[in-house]
Design a protein around this motif. Structure first.
Motif, PDB file in Angstrom:
ATOM      1  N   LEU A  49       0.820  -1.213   0.000  1.00 48.08           N
ATOM      2  CA  LEU A  49       0.000   0.000   0.000  1.00 48.08           C
ATOM      3  C   LEU A  49       0.856   1.266   0.000  1.00 48.08           C
ATOM      4  N   GLY A  50       2.165   1.087  -0.105  1.00 45.85           N
ATOM      5  CA  GLY A  50       3.051   2.240  -0.242  1.00 45.85           C
ATOM      6  C   GLY A  50       3.592   2.768   1.073  1.00 45.85           C
ATOM      7  N   HIS A  51       3.350   2.025   2.166  1.00 45.68           N
ATOM      8  CA  HIS A  51       3.838   2.499   3.459  1.00 45.68           C
ATOM      9  C   HIS A  51       5.218   1.885   3.706  1.00 45.68           C
ATOM     10  N   ARG A  52       6.251   2.695   3.579  1.00 43.57           N
ATOM     11  CA  ARG A  52       7.605   2.184   3.748  1.00 43.57           C
ATOM     12  C   ARG A  52       7.930   2.148   5.243  1.00 43.57           C
ATOM     13  N   ASN A  53       8.158   0.960   5.724  1.00 41.17           N
ATOM     14  CA  ASN A  53       8.385   0.801   7.155  1.00 41.17           C
ATOM     15  C   ASN A  53       9.844   0.431   7.398  1.00 41.17           C
ATOM     16  N   LEU A  54      10.602   1.388   7.922  1.00 42.01           N
ATOM     17  CA  LEU A  54      12.033   1.151   8.121  1.00 42.01           C
ATOM     18  C   LEU A  54      12.311   0.227   9.306  1.00 42.01           C
ATOM     19  N   SER A  55      11.321   0.080  10.177  1.00 38.99           N
ATOM     20  CA  SER A  55      11.544  -0.826  11.303  1.00 38.99           C
ATOM     21  C   SER A  55      10.851  -2.165  11.063  1.00 38.99           C
ATOM     22  N   LYS A  56      10.645  -2.486   9.793  1.00 41.57           N
ATOM     23  CA  LYS A  56      10.014  -3.758   9.428  1.00 41.57           C
ATOM     24  C   LYS A  56      10.864  -4.927   9.933  1.00 41.57           C
ATOM     25  N   GLY A  57      10.238  -5.902  10.526  1.00 41.07           N
ATOM     26  CA  GLY A  57      10.979  -7.074  10.999  1.00 41.07           C
ATOM     27  C   GLY A  57      11.773  -6.828  12.267  1.00 41.07           C
ATOM     28  N   VAL A  58      11.471  -5.736  12.963  1.00 41.57           N
ATOM     29  CA  VAL A  58      12.197  -5.437  14.204  1.00 41.57           C
ATOM     30  C   VAL A  58      11.203  -5.300  15.350  1.00 41.57           C
ATOM     31  N   LYS A  59      11.530  -5.931  16.454  1.00 44.24           N
ATOM     32  CA  LYS A  59      10.706  -5.772  17.664  1.00 44.24           C
ATOM     33  C   LYS A  59      11.642  -5.310  18.770  1.00 44.24           C
ATOM     34  N   VAL A  60      11.328  -4.167  19.370  1.00 45.98           N
ATOM     35  CA  VAL A  60      12.208  -3.696  20.443  1.00 45.98           C
ATOM     36  C   VAL A  60      11.435  -3.612  21.756  1.00 45.98           C
ATOM     37  N   ASP A  61      12.116  -3.972  22.786  1.00 47.44           N
ATOM     38  CA  ASP A  61      11.541  -3.891  24.121  1.00 47.44           C
ATOM     39  C   ASP A  61      12.461  -2.945  24.889  1.00 47.44           C
ATOM     40  N   VAL A  62      11.990  -1.711  25.093  1.00 45.53           N
ATOM     41  CA  VAL A  62      12.876  -0.705  25.683  1.00 45.53           C
ATOM     42  C   VAL A  62      12.521  -0.464  27.141  1.00 45.53           C
ATOM     43  N   GLY A  63      13.528  -0.564  27.991  1.00 46.03           N
ATOM     44  CA  GLY A  63      13.352  -0.250  29.410  1.00 46.03           C
ATOM     45  C   GLY A  63      13.861   1.153  29.673  1.00 46.03           C
ATOM     46  N   GLU A  64      14.194   1.428  30.934  1.00 45.28           N
ATOM     47  CA  GLU A  64      14.634   2.780  31.266  1.00 45.28           C
ATOM     48  C   GLU A  64      16.006   3.087  30.662  1.00 45.28           C
ATOM     49  N   HIS A  65      16.924   2.145  30.845  1.00 44.59           N
ATOM     50  CA  HIS A  65      18.279   2.384  30.323  1.00 44.59           C
ATOM     51  C   HIS A  65      18.763   1.240  29.448  1.00 44.59           C
ATOM     52  N   GLU A  66      17.904   0.282  29.184  1.00 50.03           N
ATOM     53  CA  GLU A  66      18.366  -0.883  28.421  1.00 50.03           C
ATOM     54  C   GLU A  66      17.288  -1.315  27.438  1.00 50.03           C
ATOM     55  N   CYS A  67      17.665  -2.139  26.502  1.00 47.24           N
ATOM     56  CA  CYS A  67      16.658  -2.642  25.557  1.00 47.24           C
ATOM     57  C   CYS A  67      17.020  -4.051  25.082  1.00 47.24           C
TER      58      CYS A  67
END
Lengths: 133, 178
Positions: A49-67
């Motif tokens: 549909l034309g939506h370019r997703n640069l974070s495709k295939g990435v899952k991040v779990d971000v804490g306060e100072h770590e991820c």
């Protein structure tokens, strides 16, 4: 949008989780041997549909100072997966740490397919049909 | 796909075709569907049909999620774990066997991912020693996967499904030849 927040002397710095995802995705695809990221069915439809997703295939779990980062990848045929995996993990960890200051605890990789040279734009290599010689 | 899935998918297809047929017949002037909708038993019949359709829809959703769940070979690394989908390794195995002379068709599938076991099914060209061919195949698969994926395959089972006849695509099953 969830984000990481830090308060400095001159004000606060907020980094959106998506930004960490984009950094991780770009750091992963620049490693030789990575054919691309796999965003699953939803990602494929969004891209159509034309939506370019640069974070495709990435899952991040971000804490306060770590991820913790999970990457879903397609590897190019002919490369040693353990070697490519090692390079991806190091590159992603280094890039995120340098750019955001977050501690990267884990970079988990999910290799979902192999791209063979004859496949031009297939996102994921399927099991080839029995071939005839 | 197990037999249960095939049966239920067959039933789903049958119901959909019946519904399509009823709609088409109504469009072409048949009063069958309209009569049924106006009948006194509609509350009971309609509820049963609706329930069956909902159950089939739920089943199809479960089936989709089951197919989406891929099997992975997992090995931990210092910076996090690496998971490699078995379909990815299977396609590499098929590619690895391309160099072995005598093989006409190859397919591979994992039967165990914890202690990696692979089943390779092949159709071979005639005039090749099957025992030697199988040994070459097992050795190639084992060394190639170890080199490119970093896992040691514990067992490579080879099934010779048939012999490719010289005159083209025709495959003779081994049972026919014996």
């Amino acid at each position: 949008m969830s984000e990481t927040e830090r308060r400095g002397e001159l004000g606060e710095l907020k980094i959106a989780n998506d930004v960490v995802g984009i950094i991780a995705g770009l750091a992963a695809v620049e490693v030789p041997g990575v054919a691309g990221m796999s965003g699953g069915i939803a990602g494929g439809i969004a891209e159509m549909l034309g939506h370019r997703n640069l974070s495709k295939g990435v899952k991040v779990d971000v804490g306060e100072h770590e991820c913790v980062v999970d990457l879903f990848l397609i590897i190019e045929y002919g490369y040693s997966i353990p070697e490519v995996a090692q390079q991806i993990q190091e590159n992603v960890k280094r890039t995120i740490e340098v750019m955001t200051g977050l501690d990267v605890m884990e970079v988990n990789l999910h290799v979902l397919g192999v791209q063979f040279p004859q496949e031009k734009k297939g996102e994921e290599a399927q099991i080839p049909a029995p071939r005839g010689k | 796909m197990i037999l249960f899935d095939r049966v239920l998918l067959g039933i789903t297809a049958l119901i959909l075709v019946t519904l399509a047929g009823l709609l088409l017949s109504t469009v072409w002037g048949s009063a069958l569907l309209v009569d049924w909708l106006r009948s006194a038993n509609l509350t009971m019949d309609g509820s049963i049909v609706a329930l069956i359709l909902v159950l089939l829809a739920v089943y199809i959703l479960v089936l989709i999620t089951r197919f989406e769940r891929k099997k992975f070979i997992v090995y931990p690394r210092e910076l996090g774990e690496v998971k490699i989908s078995t379909s990815c390794v299977e396609s590499l195995i098929v590619e690895a066997t391309e160099q072995i002379p005598g093989l006409a068709q190859v397919s591979a599938s994992f039967t165990d991912v914890v202690n990696p076991k692979v089943t390779v099914r092949v159709v071979v060209h005639p005039d090749h020693n099957l025992s030697r061919l199988s040994e070459d195949l097992q050795e190639s698969v084992r060394s190639y996967v170890e080199k490119t994926v970093g896992i040691v395959i514990q067992e490579v089972d080879v099934f010779v499904d048939g012999i490719m006849k010289d005159d083209g695509d025709d495959v003779a099953k081994l049972e026919d030849l014996i």
